[in-house]
Scaffold this active site. Structure first.
Site, PDB file in Angstrom:
ATOM      1  N   THR A  16      -4.215   0.986   9.820  1.00 20.26           N
ATOM      2  CA  THR A  16      -4.801   0.518   8.559  1.00 20.26           C
ATOM      3  C   THR A  16      -3.778  -0.228   7.705  1.00 20.26           C
ATOM      4  OG1 THR A  16      -6.080   2.554   8.632  1.00 20.26           O
ATOM      5  CG2 THR A  16      -6.255   1.274   6.635  1.00 20.26           C
ATOM      6  N   SER A 111       3.809   5.535   2.972  1.00 20.91           N
ATOM      7  CA  SER A 111       2.926   5.819   1.846  1.00 20.91           C
ATOM      8  C   SER A 111       2.990   7.279   1.405  1.00 20.91           C
ATOM      9  CB  SER A 111       1.515   5.391   2.205  1.00 20.91           C
ATOM     10  OG  SER A 111       0.711   5.367   1.060  1.00 20.91           O
ATOM     11  N   HIS A 112       1.856   7.969   1.452  1.00 19.67           N
ATOM     12  CA  HIS A 112       1.799   9.342   0.938  1.00 19.67           C
ATOM     13  C   HIS A 112       2.195  10.370   1.993  1.00 19.67           C
ATOM     14  CE1 HIS A 112      -1.810   8.209   2.956  1.00 19.67           C
ATOM     15  NE2 HIS A 112      -2.047   9.487   3.205  1.00 19.67           N
ATOM     16  N   LYS A 124       5.444  -2.259   7.270  1.00 17.52           N
ATOM     17  CA  LYS A 124       4.329  -3.200   7.274  1.00 17.52           C
ATOM     18  C   LYS A 124       4.855  -4.589   6.954  1.00 17.52           C
ATOM     19  CE  LYS A 124       2.871  -1.382   2.804  1.00 17.52           C
ATOM     20  NZ  LYS A 124       1.804  -0.816   1.998  1.00 17.52           N
ATOM     21  N   ASP A 275       1.677   7.441  -5.478  1.00 19.56           N
ATOM     22  CA  ASP A 275       2.073   7.946  -4.155  1.00 19.56           C
ATOM     23  C   ASP A 275       3.465   7.468  -3.745  1.00 19.56           C
ATOM     24  OD1 ASP A 275       1.460   5.287  -3.652  1.00 19.56           O
ATOM     25  OD2 ASP A 275       0.679   5.702  -1.654  1.00 19.56           O
ATOM     26  N   ASP A 277       4.777   5.029  -1.982  1.00 17.49           N
ATOM     27  CA  ASP A 277       5.187   3.626  -2.144  1.00 17.49           C
ATOM     28  C   ASP A 277       4.596   2.975  -3.390  1.00 17.49           C
ATOM     29  OD1 ASP A 277       2.673   3.836  -0.925  1.00 17.49           O
ATOM     30  OD2 ASP A 277       2.829   1.854  -0.013  1.00 17.49           O
ATOM     31  N   ASP A 279       1.508   2.410  -4.478  1.00 18.38           N
ATOM     32  CA  ASP A 279       0.294   1.593  -4.527  1.00 18.38           C
ATOM     33  C   ASP A 279      -0.948   2.401  -4.896  1.00 18.38           C
ATOM     34  OD1 ASP A 279       0.203   2.876  -2.089  1.00 18.38           O
ATOM     35  OD2 ASP A 279      -0.112   1.072  -0.885  1.00 18.38           O
ATOM     36  N   ARG A 280      -0.853   3.729  -4.835  1.00 22.92           N
ATOM     37  CA  ARG A 280      -2.017   4.546  -5.207  1.00 22.92           C
ATOM     38  C   ARG A 280      -1.838   5.137  -6.591  1.00 22.92           C
ATOM     39  NH1 ARG A 280      -4.125   7.954  -0.022  1.00 22.92           N
ATOM     40  NH2 ARG A 280      -3.837   6.327   1.538  1.00 22.92           N
ATOM     41  N   THR A 342     -12.052  -0.648   5.429  1.00 23.58           N
ATOM     42  CA  THR A 342     -10.931   0.063   4.821  1.00 23.58           C
ATOM     43  C   THR A 342      -9.609  -0.657   5.078  1.00 23.58           C
ATOM     44  OG1 THR A 342     -12.066   2.171   4.995  1.00 23.58           O
ATOM     45  CG2 THR A 342      -9.671   2.254   4.951  1.00 23.58           C
ATOM     46  N   GLU A 361     -10.336   1.095  -3.535  1.00 23.85           N
ATOM     47  CA  GLU A 361     -10.727   1.973  -2.436  1.00 23.85           C
ATOM     48  C   GLU A 361     -10.848   3.404  -2.956  1.00 23.85           C
ATOM     49  OE1 GLU A 361      -9.123   0.669   1.664  1.00 23.85           O
ATOM     50  OE2 GLU A 361      -7.375   0.976   0.410  1.00 23.85           O
ATOM     51  N   GLU A 362     -11.650   4.188  -2.257  1.00 29.65           N
ATOM     52  CA  GLU A 362     -11.843   5.582  -2.640  1.00 29.65           C
ATOM     53  C   GLU A 362     -10.574   6.412  -2.532  1.00 29.65           C
ATOM     54  OE1 GLU A 362     -11.439   7.900  -0.038  1.00 29.65           O
ATOM     55  OE2 GLU A 362     -11.154   6.216   1.344  1.00 29.65           O
ATOM     56  N   SER A 363      -9.611   5.908  -1.753  1.00 29.39           N
ATOM     57  CA  SER A 363      -8.398   6.674  -1.481  1.00 29.39           C
ATOM     58  C   SER A 363      -7.345   6.472  -2.563  1.00 29.39           C
ATOM     59  CB  SER A 363      -7.839   6.269  -0.128  1.00 29.39           C
ATOM     60  OG  SER A 363      -7.654   4.859  -0.094  1.00 29.39           O
ATOM     61  N   LYS A 374      -2.687  -2.954  -3.448  1.00 31.33           N
ATOM     62  CA  LYS A 374      -3.154  -2.071  -4.498  1.00 31.33           C
ATOM     63  C   LYS A 374      -1.947  -1.674  -5.330  1.00 31.33           C
ATOM     64  CE  LYS A 374      -3.448   1.945  -1.369  1.00 31.33           C
ATOM     65  NZ  LYS A 374      -3.679   1.531   0.030  1.00 31.33           N
ATOM     66  N   ARG A 494     -12.687  11.291   9.089  1.00 33.94           N
ATOM     67  CA  ARG A 494     -13.028  11.353   7.666  1.00 33.94           C
ATOM     68  C   ARG A 494     -14.549  11.288   7.504  1.00 33.94           C
ATOM     69  NH1 ARG A 494      -7.948  10.822   5.781  1.00 33.94           N
ATOM     70  NH2 ARG A 494      -6.673   8.978   6.252  1.00 33.94           N
TER      71      ARG A 494
HETATM   72  C1  VG1 Z   1      -5.948   5.396   4.363  1.00 31.09           C
HETATM   73  C2  VG1 Z   1      -7.016   5.182   3.314  1.00 31.09           C
HETATM   74  C3  VG1 Z   1      -7.212   3.697   3.067  1.00 31.09           C
HETATM   75  C4  VG1 Z   1      -5.870   3.070   2.677  1.00 31.09           C
HETATM   76  C5  VG1 Z   1      -4.818   3.394   3.717  1.00 31.09           C
HETATM   77  C6  VG1 Z   1      -3.452   2.903   3.303  1.00 31.09           C
HETATM   78  O1  VG1 Z   1      -6.322   4.800   5.564  1.00 31.09           O
HETATM   79  O2  VG1 Z   1      -8.226   5.776   3.705  1.00 31.09           O
HETATM   80  O3  VG1 Z   1      -8.176   3.515   2.063  1.00 31.09           O
HETATM   81  O4  VG1 Z   1      -5.988   1.670   2.567  1.00 31.09           O
HETATM   82  O5  VG1 Z   1      -4.740   4.800   3.916  1.00 31.09           O
HETATM   83  O6  VG1 Z   1      -3.084   3.424   2.063  1.00 31.09           O
HETATM   84  P1  VG1 Z   1      -6.981   5.607   6.795  1.00 31.09           P
HETATM   85  O7  VG1 Z   1      -7.155   4.602   7.902  1.00 31.09           O
HETATM   86  O8  VG1 Z   1      -6.042   6.722   7.118  1.00 31.09           O
HETATM   87  O9  VG1 Z   1      -8.281   6.137   6.270  1.00 31.09           O
HETATM   88  V1  VG1 Z   1      -1.428   3.583   1.704  1.00 31.09           V
HETATM   89  O10 VG1 Z   1      -1.318   4.098   0.127  1.00 31.09           O
HETATM   90  O11 VG1 Z   1      -1.119   4.719   2.915  1.00 31.09           O
HETATM   91  O12 VG1 Z   1      -0.744   2.150   2.052  1.00 31.09           O
HETATM   92 CO    CO Z   2       0.578   4.055  -0.499  1.00 33.36          CO
END
Ligand code: VG1
Ligand code: CO
Length: 541
Positions: A16, A111-112, A124, A275, A277, A279-280, A342, A361-363, A374, A494
């Site tokens: 993703t 990320s998280h 990335k 989070d 990095d 972005d959340r 997503t 996004e919902e996340s 984001k 999910r």
């Molecule tokens: C998750 C989230 C998605 C987000 C992605 C990267 O992906 O659901 O909405 O864009 O993480 O976020 P997945 O494929 O695990 O559902 V970040 O903050 O990790 O760059």
């Molecule tokens: Co992130």
């Protein structure tokens, strides 16, 4: 400079958001190098161009940056801009790529996901618009990684990343830049800092939890230095390679201290966290937290109150599983609303073409056309700006929104670390029923439509298939199932649940109770519990 023979690793398919694996994987000889060389081979504009490099400070960040710089020099990059100490939040990297006209950037983060030697690492690649490159490019990178037999690397001593200044390796100029300034200036241009500063001065209290991840220094500069909040407003503001042993995932499960502060005793007026990095984001008021899907809808409804968006927005986009709360706002505003797969890469084309101004996004992700990622602190500043100029609290804004538009009750249930074959069996079970589900009734809910989500990009016409199973009911309720593309251990399934209550209904019910019947229906159709052998999800958000 030397060319090192290497063999392909077949697990370097970007998910993703880039390539995310356990640190131990990245420490295998040639692993990072293969992926990086595959990018240089697939993106010829990098040669002779400017490259941005930075990450969220997690373990292996500095090592990876040294490798990338040595490889960039050997691959003909002209100039590299590197955040001081190797730090750049994801949105700040996007800002720097755009501001300096770079050909692209490497952002190092998982990320998280947890960090440290036994945690995760990730990389990335973002293109010249500052956003994650589109699927055709990631496909090309992956194809290259399967055939690669050598990588190029310069033989240079490590570059001092800690001090601002310039260096030269193999004809490539390296500038170590302040990680925060460009981003903070961008924010100052978008928002009414005077209004927010006055609000802070009049006693409005905030609490921001950086979770020992990258946003600490950004929050310090923006909230404390520029907006005058007391330094005690910040929690966990020093980035640590292992995030202090925590999980830099903004939400009730991992930002426990912040949540307990906002729900008990003498709570501040406003709470927020971001989070690994940066972005959340999650925004909280007194005894409420704003679900990310609602946050996107509310930011869309109130954007005109913010300087940068005062002229109105061109459109809004949300990822498919995100609740449809934003759609109602778009309809009222008379602007276009897009549903994308997503991952942030799908918003880039819409933003570049000015078809949308906001997306989310919902996340816990929201953003705008100011960068191509984001942006956690941006969303928090949006909220602060809206609170400052409207004079309303977070609670009042949230409840007022439901009273006007109704409430989309929403929850995501994650089944983490399950066997890949079992997770796929759940998806297959639904796939086999897509044609027969419409018209069938479960617990009083009749299926309206069921499909496997495919997206045709309205700008370049590219098609992305198999982006999740959608089952929608006549009542407007729906559930979605998809497999995560960011997990590093086994598979993550999910389940996204959503129903709608109009303004005249009960707007303050318990979320899980409201969705429990839909959850049972999803289980009846997909057989989740019995196929996975799990009675409960690992995480509910
Ligand atoms: C998750 C989230 C998605 C987000 C992605 C990267 O992906 O659901 O909405 O864009 O993480 O976020 P997945 O494929 O695990 O559902 V970040 O903050 O990790 O760059
Ligand atoms: Co992130």
């Amino acid at each position: 400079m030397k060319t090192v023979p290497t063999t392909p690793f077949d697990d370097q398919k970007p998910g993703t958001s880039g390539l995310r694996k356990q640190v131990t994987k990245f420490q295998q000889p040639g692993y990072l190098e293969n992926f990086v060389q595959s990018i240089f081979d697939s993106v010829p504009e990098l040669s002779g161009g400017t490259l941005v490099v930075g990450g969220d400070g997690r373990f292996f960040n500095d090592r990876a940056i040294q490798t990338i710089l040595s490889m960039a020099a050997a691959n003909g990059v002209k100039k590299a801009l590197v955040g001081q100490a190797g730090f750049l939040s994801t949105p700040a990297a996007s800002c720097v790529i755009r501001k300096y006209g770079a050909a692209g950037g490497f952002i190092l983060s998982a990320s998280h996901n947890p960090g440290g030697p036994s945690g995760d690492f990730g990389i990335k690649f973002n293109g010249q618009n500052g956003g994650p490159v589109v699927e055709s490019v990631t496909d090309k990178i992956y194809a290259r990684s399967l055939e690669i037999d050598a990588y190029k690397i310069s033989d240079n001593p490590p570059v001092n990343l800690d001090t601002l200044g310039t260096h030269q390796i193999n004809g490539m100029r390296i500038e170590i830049i302040n990680s925060v300034t460009d981003y903070a200036n961008l924010m100052e241009g978008l928002f009414d800092f005077d209004a927010i500063r006055n609000m802070f001065q009049s006693g409005f209290e905030i609490c921001f939890d950086a979770m020992h991840a990258i946003t600490g220094p950004y929050a310090k500069e923006i909230f404390v230095n520029r907006l005058g909040a007391p330094s005690e407003s910040l929690m966990n503001a020093v980035p640590l390679p292992d995030f202090g042993g925590g999980h830099p995932d903004p939400g009730p499960t991992y930002a426990k201290d912040l949540f307990s502060k906002m729900f008990n005793g003498d709570m501040p007026d406003f709470g927020a966290c971001s989070d690994g990095d940066g972005d959340r984001n999650i925004v909280l008021g007194k005894q409420v937290y704003v679900s990310p899907s609602d946050s996107l809808a509310i930011l869309t409804a109130n954007a005109h109150l913010v300087k940068a968006y005062a002229k109105g927005i061109s459109g809004v986009a949300r990822s498919m599983p995100t609740s449809r709360a934003a759609d109602r706002v778009a309809e009222k505003l008379g602007v276009e609303c897009f549903e994308t797969p997503t991952g942030w890469k799908f918003f880039g084309n819409l933003l570049d073409a000015e078809r949308i101004t906001l997306c989310g996004e919902e996340s816990a992700g929201a953003g705008s056309d100011h960068v191509r990622e984001k942006d956690g602190l941006w969303a928090i500043l949006m909220w602060l700006n809206i609170v400052a100029v409207s004079g309303k609290s977070v609670e009042d804004i949230l409840h007022g929104h439901w009273q006007e538009y109704g409430r989309n009750y929403y929850s995501r249930h994650d089944y983490e670390g399950v066997e890949k074959s079992k997770a796929e069996a759940v998806m297959d079970r639904v796939a086999h029923q897509l044609d027969t589900l419409p018209g069938q009734t479960f617990k009083g809910e009749t299926v309206l439509k069921a499909d496997s989500f495919a997206y045709t990009d309205p700008i370049d016409g590219s098609v992305s298939k198999n982006q999740g199973m959608r089952v929608e009911f006549e009542s407007g309720s729906r559930f979605v199932l998809r497999l995560s593309g960011t997990g590093t251990v086994g598979a993550t399934l999910r389940l996204y649940l959503e129903n709608y209550t109009p303004p005249t209904g009960d707007l303050h019910a318990d979320v899980q109770t409201s969705l429990s019947s839909l959850r049972d229906i999803a289980d009846e159709i997909a057989n989740i519990k019995s196929i996975l052998g799990r009675s409960e999800p690992s995480v509910i958000s």
